[in-house]
Write an enzyme that holds these catalytic residues in place. Structure first.
Site, short mmCIF file in Angstrom:
data_model
loop_
_atom_site.label_atom_id
_atom_site.label_comp_id
_atom_site.label_asym_id
_atom_site.label_seq_id
_atom_site.Cartn_x
_atom_site.Cartn_y
_atom_site.Cartn_z
CG ASP A 107 42.29 49.52 72.93
OD1 ASP A 107 41.74 49.99 73.94
OD2 ASP A 107 41.91 49.79 71.78
CE LYS B 174 39.81 49.51 78.27
NZ LYS B 174 40.59 49.39 77.03
CG ASP C 56 42.93 53.61 73.98
OD1 ASP C 56 42.96 54.80 74.36
OD2 ASP C 56 42.05 53.18 73.21
CG ASN C 57 40.09 53.09 76.32
OD1 ASN C 57 40.13 52.07 75.63
ND2 ASN C 57 39.51 54.20 75.89
CD GLU D 74 37.64 55.08 72.55
OE1 GLU D 74 37.53 53.89 72.91
OE2 GLU D 74 38.54 55.81 72.96
#
Length: 264
Positions: free
Chosen positions: A191, A194, A219-220, A249
């Site tokens: 997380d 990226k 995540d993401n 989120e």
């Protein structure tokens, strides 16, 4: 004349307040880049300027004011309330947090690694579910974030389960065995930046820090997105990968978590 000017000022202020507090936040709920631009650039910089504080510092104050010391769930709830009602922040969030919780409970890791601590929200979510004797190592590049995260983790009463290490993940991952006594990680939560997902995953492989059955949870992967990482774990014979659809989120923008099992 003066009354008219005052009335106009009050009306203008009311319209501006409605735009900033209700209309614009509602309008960007379904647009990925509009949401990130509004919350993570415009609003954050404006509040930093007028308050003389940073978003992590404001989040910490919300925890100290509204959570109960030594109660991890109250810390999580205080951050979620802050992010939904006061100021958005890029934590994994309450919706995807349920997915994270389920994976941690499923794996019951003896050793876990988190890449990207930020303010410690997901650190608290993970650490509160670890079995006795387990340890979470969390890496954070930004010293200001790390300073706040330590206080959040301590407030939650989880400092004995968490080791927060400051520095670039690319420099720290090769030191895990020698400096921190890690053989392999049962669970890795990605997380952080990226563009570091893929190189850090390959680095974990090269350093022998993944065993057969180790779980990577990223995540993401849709927003902001990690296309090179997704292409790798979905096409590599070394992984069995599954996407869990959710939302960015505290918004209605599609995002999700990618769970990848290392096959050796």
């Amino acid at each position: 004349m003066l009354l008219g000017v005052l009335s106009g000022c009050v009306l203008g202020a009311a319209v501006l307040y409605a735009l900033v507090v209700w209309l614009i936040p509602a309008a960007v709920q379904h647009s990925a880049w509009a949401a990130l631009l509004w919350h993570d650039v415009i609003v954050e910089r404006f509040l930093d300027l007028i308050t003389g504080s940073t978003r992590p510092q404001r989040l910490l104050k919300a925890v100290q004011k509204n959570a109960t010391r030594g109660d991890p769930q109250s810390v999580i709830s205080a951050i979620d309330r802050f992010c939904r009602s006061s100021e958005w922040a890029m934590n994994v969030g309450d919706e995807k947090g349920v997915i994270l919780d389920s994976v941690v409970c499923e794996v019951s890791p003896g050793s876990a690694l988190e890449l990207g601590t930020y303010c410690g929200y997901s650190t608290v979510r993970i650490a509160r579910l670890l079995p006795p004797g387990a340890k979470l190592i969390t890496l954070e590049f930004n010293p200001d974030f790390a300073k706040v995260a330590r206080q959040v983790i301590d407030f939650a009463g989880l400092q004995e389960k968490v080791l927060l290490v400051e520095g670039p993940s690319g420099d720290l991952i090769p030191k895990m065995k020698e400096q921190y006594g890690i053989t392999t990680f049962d669970l890795v939560f990605l997380d952080h930046w990226k563009d570091r997902y893929l190189p850090d995953t390959k680095l974990l492989e090269e350093c022998g820090l993944l065993r057969k059955g180790s779980i990577l949870l990223a995540d993401n992967v849709i927003c902001p997105g990690t296309p090179d990482y997704l292409a790798y774990v979905r096409s590599s014979p070394r992984y069995e990968s599954k996407y869990f659809k959710s939302h960015l989120e505290y918004t209605k923008v599609e995002d999700g978590l990618e769970k990848s099992i290392f096959l050796g």
